[in-house]
Design an enzyme around this catalytic site. Structure first.
Site, PDB file in Angstrom:
ATOM      1  N   HIS A 160      -5.341  17.840  -4.365  1.00  0.00           N
ATOM      2  CA  HIS A 160      -5.973  16.510  -4.286  1.00  0.00           C
ATOM      3  C   HIS A 160      -4.924  15.385  -4.316  1.00  0.00           C
ATOM      4  CE1 HIS A 160      -9.761  18.626  -5.368  1.00  0.00           C
ATOM      5  NE2 HIS A 160      -8.950  19.316  -6.148  1.00  0.00           N
ATOM      6  N   SER A 281      12.396  -1.435  12.721  1.00  0.00           N
ATOM      7  CA  SER A 281      11.321  -2.343  13.089  1.00  0.00           C
ATOM      8  C   SER A 281      11.901  -3.502  13.888  1.00  0.00           C
ATOM      9  CB  SER A 281      10.650  -2.863  11.812  1.00  0.00           C
ATOM     10  OG  SER A 281      10.073  -4.134  12.021  1.00  0.00           O
ATOM     11  N   LYS A 287      13.276  -1.965   7.403  1.00  0.00           N
ATOM     12  CA  LYS A 287      12.467  -0.786   7.676  1.00  0.00           C
ATOM     13  C   LYS A 287      13.231   0.402   8.271  1.00  0.00           C
ATOM     14  CE  LYS A 287       8.574  -0.135   7.302  1.00  0.00           C
ATOM     15  NZ  LYS A 287       7.338  -0.453   7.934  1.00  0.00           N
ATOM     16  N   GLU A 294       5.496  11.128  12.872  1.00  0.00           N
ATOM     17  CA  GLU A 294       4.205  10.539  13.241  1.00  0.00           C
ATOM     18  C   GLU A 294       3.759  11.011  14.628  1.00  0.00           C
ATOM     19  OE1 GLU A 294       4.726   6.303  12.568  1.00  0.00           O
ATOM     20  OE2 GLU A 294       5.261   6.670  10.478  1.00  0.00           O
TER      21      GLU A 294
END
Ligand code: ARG
Length: 461
Positions: A160, A281, A287, A294
């Site tokens: 979880h 970024s 970043k 992804e």
């Protein structure tokens, strides 16, 4: 219209096919990827026709030479694929006429495009399965290499997404080894079902020529010829099996990628990626984003989509061949390309993760992850029932939480408040490394177990 520009069936047609359908209905831009398989199968078919004296050897020889020339032309990028000839099969046949003249007319004896296309396609899926099997093996190898360096790296295991029990980072990685091993097996299992040669069933009913299907089957590398001509031209199970295996493997890769994205997040900071696996970024100078992970996660959608599409195309399709089937190849090619690329990216990802060992250990110690170990200790050493021990351990967790302490910060006298009859040995129970190494049951996370598994994996790779 000159003969050169005519379709092979033009004899019965007053008009040629509409321009728009010629463009939309042509599959050449997709199925030109089958050229090697098509030429290989045509050569084997021609050899059989010669051997069985169905066509004159002299004509057969010209066909074989012509096919070799066409292969060379395509390889060198000198072949012009034409939409007006629809697909790879007719483009090659037309070119053969151009090169050897009317002798080319002997090649299509005792076969149809219906058995031709499924033969080519099966050969392609067989080869491509091997490529994916190789990529999976290399991924498994890299997982073992990374695991071997992290047998004693303790991290929190989650359920979880809440800290559950201490585990070894190696054990976590090797969970994926098992998944990819099953993926590999799925592709290998498919190779057994696909191993029947379609060539020679012709349009749908077989042929009256005295062909030798065992000969062509063997030469093409199949185990045996298919048994029912109707099933053969309308069966695309092998393409579905392939896309299913791709989809399951993509799902595993997606879970791995998602894990890495979470572990790398600023909230977790349990792993880092080498800069090679990160992008910046355009506006936020600080970043570093895990784009490859992804994309691996996202592209699973493509693999699912291809499987869903082929299942839908096949559903309710009457027996036997229909043009609907033509779109099967684009789906399979895309499924293959997508999975291959995600496997390549995943391989790089595994090589380029750096565990943050201090943070891992730290987090493994937070969240009372050894509460179960304490309960187990009371069962094993103090003869409590597990449910009784669970209650005592819950009370200790409540106490620690209230006093803002980790379980391994508790002193003997504090523990004694919950169970009188304990000595200094109990303190070891709350140590996360001891907890990890106590999980020595087969398949558990102890270092001893993991080392044994790594040895086994190395052998099987
Ligand atoms: N390009 C076709 C396909 O991929 C080849 C088979 C054509 N057969 C036919 N009866 N039109 O399905």
């Amino acid at each position: 219209m000159t003969n050169k520009n005519k379709t092979v069936w033009s004899g019965r047609f007053k008009n040629s096919v509409s321009k728009s359908f010629q463009r939309i209905g042509a599959s050449i831009n997709v199925d030109k990827r089958l050229y090697e398989q098509d030429i290989f199968a045509s050569k084997v078919h021609t050899q059989m026709l010669i051997k069985k004296k169905i066509i004159p050897a002299k004509e057969g020889k010209k066909i074989l030479e012509g096919l070799n020339k066409i292969k060379e032309q395509i390889r060198k990028g000198k072949f012009v694929f034409k939409e007006k000839f629809e697909d790879i099969h007719l483009n090659i046949e037309k070119k053969l006429f151009e090169i050897i003249g009317e002798s080319a007319g002997y090649m299509h004896t005792a076969r149809s495009r219906n058995d031709q296309v499924v033969t080519d396609f099966k050969l392609w899926v067989k080869d491509s399965s091997q490529i994916l099997i190789k990529e999976l093996s290399s991924l498994m190898k890299n997982i073992v290499i990374k695991a071997e360096k992290n047998v004693s790296t303790v991290m929190p295991g989650f359920t979880h997404l809440k800290n559950a029990q201490p585990i070894s980072f190696a054990h976590y990685l090797l969970a994926y080894y098992e998944m990819f091993k099953r993926d590999k097996k799925r592709f290998q299992n498919n190779l057994e079902l696909i191993d029947e040669s379609p060539l020679g069933v012709a349009a749908l009913s077989g042929t009256s020529y005295n062909i030798d299907r065992n000969f062509t089957s063997k030469k093409l590398g199949f185990k045996k010829p298919t048994n029912n001509s109707i099933d053969t031209v309308s069966d695309r199970d092998f393409a579905i099996d392939f896309l299913y295996a791709c989809a399951v493997s993509a799902m595993h890769l997606s879970r791995l990628a998602e894990d890495f994205i979470i572990l790398n997040s600023d909230a977790y900071q349990l792993i880092k990626f080498n800069d090679k696996m990160l992008t910046g970024s355009s506006i936020m100078p600080q970043k570093k984003n895990p784009d490859p992970a992804e994309l691996i996660r996202g592209r699973t959608g493509i693999n699912y989509g291809k499987l869903n599409s082929i299942l839908t195309i096949m559903k309710g399709l009457p027996i036997s061949y229909f043009k609907d089937l033509q779109d099967d190849k684009g789906l399979v090619f895309d499924g293959f390309d997508t999975l291959k690329d995600t496997l390549i990216m995943s391989n790089e990802l595994i090589k380029n993760i750096i565990p943050n060992k201090t943070r891992m250990l730290d987090m493994a110690q937070t969240g009372y992850t050894t509460a179960t170990d304490f309960a187990d200790y009371l069962v094993k050493d103090k003869n409590l029932s597990f449910r009784e021990a669970f209650k005592v351990s819950s009370k200790i967790v409540n106490y620690a939480e209230k006093n803002k302490k980790n379980l391994d910060d508790l002193s003997l006298s504090e523990i004694k408040k919950f169970h009188k009859n304990v000595n200094n040995n109990v303190l070891k129970i709350f140590n996360v490394k001891n907890s990890m190494n106590s999980k020595n049951s087969h398949g558990g996370t102890s270092e001893r177990n993991i080392k044994k598994m790594i040895k086994k994996y190395k052998k099987e790779l």
